[in-house]
Motif scaffolding. Structure first.
Motif, PDB file in Angstrom:
ATOM      1  N   ASP A 175       0.822  -1.207   0.000  1.00  0.00           N
ATOM      2  CA  ASP A 175       0.000   0.000   0.000  1.00  0.00           C
ATOM      3  C   ASP A 175       0.858   1.261   0.000  1.00  0.00           C
ATOM      4  O   ASP A 175       0.526   2.256  -0.650  1.00  0.00           O
ATOM      5  N   ALA A 183      -7.159  -1.468   1.300  1.00  0.00           N
ATOM      6  CA  ALA A 183      -6.377  -1.220   0.090  1.00  0.00           C
ATOM      7  C   ALA A 183      -5.447  -2.381  -0.239  1.00  0.00           C
ATOM      8  O   ALA A 183      -5.246  -2.714  -1.407  1.00  0.00           O
ATOM      9  N   ILE A 184      -4.903  -3.023   0.814  1.00  0.00           N
ATOM     10  CA  ILE A 184      -3.954  -4.113   0.578  1.00  0.00           C
ATOM     11  C   ILE A 184      -4.635  -5.272  -0.143  1.00  0.00           C
ATOM     12  O   ILE A 184      -4.057  -5.910  -1.028  1.00  0.00           O
TER      13      ILE A 184
END
Length: 348
Positions: free
Chosen positions: A7, A85-86
């Motif tokens: 990220d 997000a990861i």
């Protein structure tokens, strides 16, 4: 080498992309101005103008796709998915990755072809010198689209899977080798021309500024690709940052040559040409040196005031020096990156 999170790499990559895209956009505007307003009465160079517009379209599309992916990762998935997000960035087979990789491939291929086109022009339109670079360019296209295929047809969770790594390493290595080879051949040709011209007369300007521009631009692209290759081979997530940076750098290096040569070397050439002395001759033509018997002096009977023995009459000696530099963005003749020639015509 310390690694960073996926990220963090995506965040720094998109910020770096925005910065370098701004530089590219500025140079793009300057390049269009130079191409649309050729100096010295030269005609517009259509191939470079078309390629400049294509670069802008491809890099802008890449910019949009990468920012779309960043928005989904850091805004949409961060709110709706537990992994945030990861989880989204780990999906290598996601369509944004394949699209951006394809745009990178096409942009790199266009840059390679334009560099080979410069090589072809500098080497007097010789097809033999561009055979190997064209083969390497084709090999780069094959390897990068193999990467796109592997990414879009396999369920992968890492960009360092063996199926991708081998093709990606080959693509980066071929691109680095080709850029080094072609830039070196262009500089070699200009250096040979410069040495030949400067060896015959010292009244012409040096071509070192042109070589410096080409070397600096080539070094900028080569160093970025080398860093990308190193970070990818070592499986450092910094490769994601460099991937986003390399694409606008491709456009920057192309625009830099047009802008710096168009706005810088043209002035150097004009000043150098204006500084050459024009000697009067019997025909009154500029650039022609004439050695002739001095008019008789009323107070002299030996004729030695003219610096020669008057017992041996002199015929006219005419030496014509011609030097022509044609820039890549157009001229009255066919466009060329650089042509420099010196012709000596002696008639006694």
């Amino acid at each position: 080498m310390a690694n960073i999170g996926i990220d963090e790499a995506a965040f720094f990559g998109i910020v770096s992309l925005a910065l370098f895209y701004g530089i590219f956009f500025t140079l793009f505007c300057l390049a269009v101005y130079v191409l649309l307003n050729p100096m010295g009465g030269r005609r517009m160079n259509i191939p470079f103008l078309v390629s400049t517009v294509l670069f802008f379209c491809l890099i802008t599309l890449y910019f949009i796709v990468r920012w779309m992916r960043a928005y989904i990762a850091f805004i949409t998935f961060s709110r709706e998915t537990a992994g945030g997000a990861i989880a989204f960035l780990s999906e290598v087979s996601e369509w944004h990755v394949a699209t951006s990789t394809s745009l990178w491939a096409v942009t790199g291929a266009l840059a390679d072809l334009m560099l080979i086109y410069r090589l072809w022009l500098v080497w007097d339109r010789s097809y033999y010198v561009v055979i190997l670079p064209l083969i390497m360019c084709l090999g780069s296209l094959v390897t990068v689209f193999a990467v796109v295929y592997e990414v879009s047809h396999a369920e992968l969770t890492t960009t360092y899977a063996t199926a991708i790594t081998n093709w990606a390493t080959s693509f980066l290595s071929l691109g680095l080798a080709q850029n080094t080879l072609v830039t070196g051949l262009i500089v070699l040709k200009i250096w040979k021309v410069n040495v030949g011209v400067r060896g015959q007369t010292s009244s012409v300007s040096s071509l070192w500024p042109v070589m410096a521009v080409l070397l600096e631009s080539g070094s900028l692209y080569s160093s970025s690709v080398m860093i990308t290759l190193i970070t990818y081979v070592t499986q450092n997530n910094g490769s994601a940052v460099m991937t986003d940076v390399v694409v606008p750098i491709i456009g920057i290096t192309f625009m830099l040559i047009i802008v710096r040569v168009g706005l810088g070397f043209s002035k150097t050439r004009s000043n150098a040409m204006a500084s050459n002395q024009n000697y009067p001759s019997r025909s009154g033509a500029p650039g022609i040196m004439s050695s002739r018997r001095a008019p008789p002096n009323q107070g002299s009977t030996t004729g030695l005031e003219s610096g020669v023995d008057s017992d041996y009459p002199l015929h006219d000696i005419r030496v014509t020096l011609e030097r022509e530099v044609i820039h890549e963005f157009g001229s009255d003749k066919e466009p060329s990156v650089l042509k420099s020639k010196e012709g000596d015509a002696d008639s006694i």
